[in-house]
Scaffold this active site. Structure first.
Site, PDB file in Angstrom:
ATOM      1  N   TYR A   1       0.857  -1.185   0.000  1.00 43.47           N
ATOM      2  CA  TYR A   1       0.000   0.000   0.000  1.00 43.47           C
ATOM      3  C   TYR A   1       0.888   1.227   0.000  1.00 43.47           C
ATOM      4  O   TYR A   1       1.927   1.228   0.656  1.00 43.47           O
ATOM      5  CB  TYR A   1      -0.853   0.054   1.258  1.00 43.47           C
TER       6      TYR A   1
ATOM      7  N   HIS B   1      -6.326   1.646  -1.923  1.00 46.06           N
ATOM      8  CA  HIS B   1      -6.164   0.217  -2.206  1.00 46.06           C
ATOM      9  C   HIS B   1      -4.694  -0.099  -2.428  1.00 46.06           C
ATOM     10  O   HIS B   1      -3.906   0.793  -2.752  1.00 46.06           O
ATOM     11  CB  HIS B   1      -6.947  -0.160  -3.462  1.00 46.06           C
TER      12      HIS B   1
ATOM     13  N   LYS C   1      -4.385  -4.612  -9.338  1.00 46.70           N
ATOM     14  CA  LYS C   1      -3.069  -4.468  -8.737  1.00 46.70           C
ATOM     15  C   LYS C   1      -2.033  -4.950  -9.750  1.00 46.70           C
ATOM     16  O   LYS C   1      -2.363  -5.635 -10.698  1.00 46.70           O
ATOM     17  CB  LYS C   1      -2.972  -5.285  -7.452  1.00 46.70           C
TER      18      LYS C   1
END
Lengths: 371, 377
Positions: B278, B286, B322
């Site tokens: 993070y 997120h 991600k």
């Protein structure tokens, strides 16, 4: 389009309405997905409509590149079986912009992938060098041209990229020396690991983070394995006009083709080996984190599994040279705000502002009284 | 992010610092700055949270200590909560001991409670949407196109409204729909066992740390784990097999690497990876990266097909927006490792552990899918 959008599906079914409606400059909206069939003729009516659109679109007059009659020789590839070489005499055509090499005798030479691709697309026909009358069939071509085991994988990848509009040349190792840069680590101000950190006094967290960093980056150069099975195969450019095949610019992508049945996922040495040779265009972004995500050296690996292929992109990145992600500013803004709320009067600044305010009030009052 | 919350998380590491005011060209600000430094220097207190190790678990207990560890870099996980240890708050509110608002009328909601309220709203929306879709299908089969258009329009409005609702502050949402503020709730038999007296209940929660987190706190900030010295703790984490390719040491190298570059590192098991990174921490945004720790060589007899494994992980990670990061840890030779280990066992100080860890080396690669049809322009 950003590469991060890759995950969206690319194998949607062709909506023929789009083709049709391009004619009357009206792009239809795609409807929502229905999950179950409905009773009645609603579904079948829609299907029929779509089918009609497809037939209508396909009925349009075809425009292709069948060889011009009377000029067959300009589109005939001569295959020399002994040298495995392919050439056309006095070649002509748009495809020459990004394929083939012409020598002084007006012969244009092609690599085997280029030749096969031109034949497969119907642009050219192929004959043996000695016998000009017999045209080889496509099946024969596959047999005589794709002789090496890995050729078929490489050719599949090649033709897939070509059909997608890319300019693909076989990789020739560019002898451009790439500079290897080493980032010097600031020697630690305190030798913090000798004494617990809290025995020191810090005024920001960045210093503490820097103190925590271990000296484990860029220390030794990983020597690439000399006998790695992974080699760069193709250099790829995005579709462009005025492409100069003789002195091409730095490629946009470089591709290594790997059959996953024969090779396991590349090891660190393999990846370093590939990236050590790769030399592609990089567009640094203004956003530092997205630079982290796209890396400095890139290689695309086409993994082939019995004719199916997937592309993955590996990029070397370096979180250390990016520096800290933590910003002391994250605290500063909030603290200042918090301070103003908590201590409104303990500050010389607020004294000044109080005095200034009262002065202003005074002048205002005087001003309002006078007229 | 409310003001209170960013104030709560103003320490990325378990250490207090002196906050200097902004220095300008004005000489008075220099004096102000100096004065502030001296004043804070006298007030500066560092506290070290100790960790207990029992039954194979690294624990921090006590509400104050748990918050201290969680708030300084989001370390650990409350075992009865989603991540931040909030069980005590939630239970006190459920039993009617705490109000929903504080004196100044500010909403005191834990993450779990926020999620619950939002989910209920979402459920209501889905029910309404389902109703409209049924109507839509009905008109499709009967071929009533004008009614179909009407219903489709209604549906579009509903979806638009829902987007507005999602942005609406929770405070207003609660004022409109919930009147739960400080209601005395029913107590079960189990609840009554919780009470110490009228207004206090037992805190059953503790904060569990990953072994890498325990070693990090101990190595860099001098937290004690039971009465182990650093070498004993290291041995414990390595599961007593002090080998150069022990998976713990590879994990720790990667954890320390990202942690020391200011990233907030949490476990990545949720997304099939080793760690999540993070930028500042879970309450703020997120995670950006999912990290997969890779050894620099592989046993030749590994049965799994790595192409498939990594492809699967990349799909999962890509599906939650991600970026997959393959972090390779290069190991030193066995001799070098043994030598450093002997030094470390003789003098179990952070300094000698550092010498040991600095034998390793880290390389990082981004793995992403590439599609020819999406990279043309």
């Amino acid at each position: 389009m950003l590469e991060s959008d890759c995950d969206a599906s690319d194998d949607e079914i062709q909506d023929w309405n789009v083709v049709l409606s391009l004619a009357d400059q009206k792009v239809p909206k795609r409807g929502e997905k229905d999950y179950e069939p409905l009773e009645g003729d609603y579904d079948s009516r829609n299907l029929l409509e779509a089918q009609g659109a497809m037939f209508q679109a396909l009925e349009a007059k075809k425009r292709g590149f069948a060889c011009n009659i009377g000029q067959e020789l300009r589109y005939t590839i001569r295959f020399n079986k002994r040298n495995q070489s392919f050439h056309i005499l006095n070649a002509q055509g748009k495809f020459l912009d990004s394929m083939g090499k012409t020598d002084g005798n007006h012969k244009t030479w092609f690599t085997k992938f280029e030749a096969l691709y031109l034949i497969e697309r119907g642009t050219c026909r192929i004959t043996y060098d000695e016998d000009n009358n017999y045209t080889l069939s496509l099946e024969e071509c596959y047999t005589v041209i794709l002789t090496d085991d890995e050729d078929i994988d490489k050719y599949n990848v090649y033709s897939h990229l070509k059909r997608n509009g890319y300019i693909v040349l076989e990789y020739a190792s560019l002898s451009i020396e790439k500079e290897t840069r080493y980032v010097n680590i600031d020697k630690n101000i305190h030798s913090v690991y000798d004494k617990p950190l809290f025995k020191y006094t810090f005024t920001n967290y960045s210093t503490i983070f820097c103190n925590l960093q271990l000296d484990i980056y860029n220390r030794h150069k990983v020597s690439p394995a000399p006998t790695s099975p992974f080699e760069i195969c193709f250099s790829v450019w995005k579709p462009q006009v005025n492409f100069q095949k003789k002195s091409p610019p730095l490629p946009d992508f470089q591709i290594s083709v790997i059959n996953i049945e024969n090779y396991n996922f590349p090891t660190l040495d393999d990846i370093s080996h590939l990236l050590g040779q790769a030399n592609t265009i990089l567009k640094p972004s203004r956003n530092p984190v997205s630079n982290l995500k796209f890396g400095k050296e890139n290689i695309i690996i086409a993994t082939v599994d019995h004719g199916l292929f997937n592309f993955i992109k590996l990029s070397r990145t370096n979180f250390h040279s990016h520096g800290l992600i933590w910003e002391d500013g994250w605290l500063k803004r909030k603290q200042r705000r918090a301070k103003n709320i908590q201590l409104p009067n303990s500050d010389w600044k607020s004294w000044v502002s109080t005095i200034r305010n009262s002065l202003r009030m005074l002048t205002l009052r005087c001003g309002s009284v006078e007229p | 992010m409310s003001k209170k919350q960013s104030k709560q998380y103003d320490r990325p590491l378990p250490i207090n610092i002196i906050n200097l005011p902004v220095v300008t060209h004005n000489p008075i600000s220099w004096i102000w700055c100096l004065g502030s430094y001296v004043k804070q220097w006298f007030q500066l207190k560092q506290s070290v949270v100790d960790i207990q190790y029992c039954d194979g678990i690294f624990k921090v207990s006590g509400s104050h200590y748990m918050n201290e560890v969680w708030n300084s870099g989001f370390i650990g996980k409350g075992i009865l909560s989603r991540s931040e240890p909030t069980w005590l708050h939630r239970t006190r509110r459920r039993l009617g001991l705490d109000p929903l608002f504080d004196e100044s009328g500010r909403l005191l909601l834990t993450n779990e409670e926020t999620v619950q309220i939002r989910r209920e709203e979402r459920k209501k929306f889905k029910l309404k949407r389902e109703e409209l879709e049924a109507q839509e299908n009905y008109f499709k089969t009967t071929g009533d196109m004008t009614s179909l258009q009407k219903v489709t329009k209604l549906k579009r409005i509903l979806i638009e409204d829902n987007k507005q609702l999602q942005r609406k502050p929770l405070r207003e949402l609660i004022m409109e729909n919930y009147s739960v503020a400080g209601d005395k709730k029913e107590q079960t038999r189990a609840d009554s066992a919780l009470f110490i007296d009228e207004t206090h209940i037992k805190d059953l929660e503790y904060l569990q740390l990953m072994p890498v987190e325990a070693l990090f706190l101990s190595f860099c900030f001098g937290s004690k784990v039971n009465d182990f010295d650093l070498f004993q703790l290291f041995q414990l984490c390595m599961n007593r097999s002090l080998e150069v390719d022990n998976s713990f040491i590879l994990l720790y190298m990667v954890y320390h690497h990202y942690k020391s570059h200011g990233w907030c590192v949490k476990s990545g098991t949720k997304f099939g990876s080793d760690f999540l990174l993070y930028r500042r921490g879970p309450p703020f945004q997120h995670a950006e990266f999912a990290v997969l720790v890779q050894p620099d060589y592989k046993p030749s007899d590994s049965p799994s097909n790595e192409w498939i494994d990594i492809s699967a992980i990349s799909r999962v990670v890509g599906g939650v927006n991600k970026t997959l990061l393959l972090t390779y840890v290069t190991q030193p030779t066995k001799d070098a490792f043994q030598q450093a280990l002997t030094m470390f066992s003789e003098s179990p100080t952070p300094h000698s552990l550092r010498n040991l860890l600095e034998l390793y080396h880290i390389d990082e690669f981004i793995y992403r899918r590439w599609l020819p049809s999406r990279n043309r322009a």
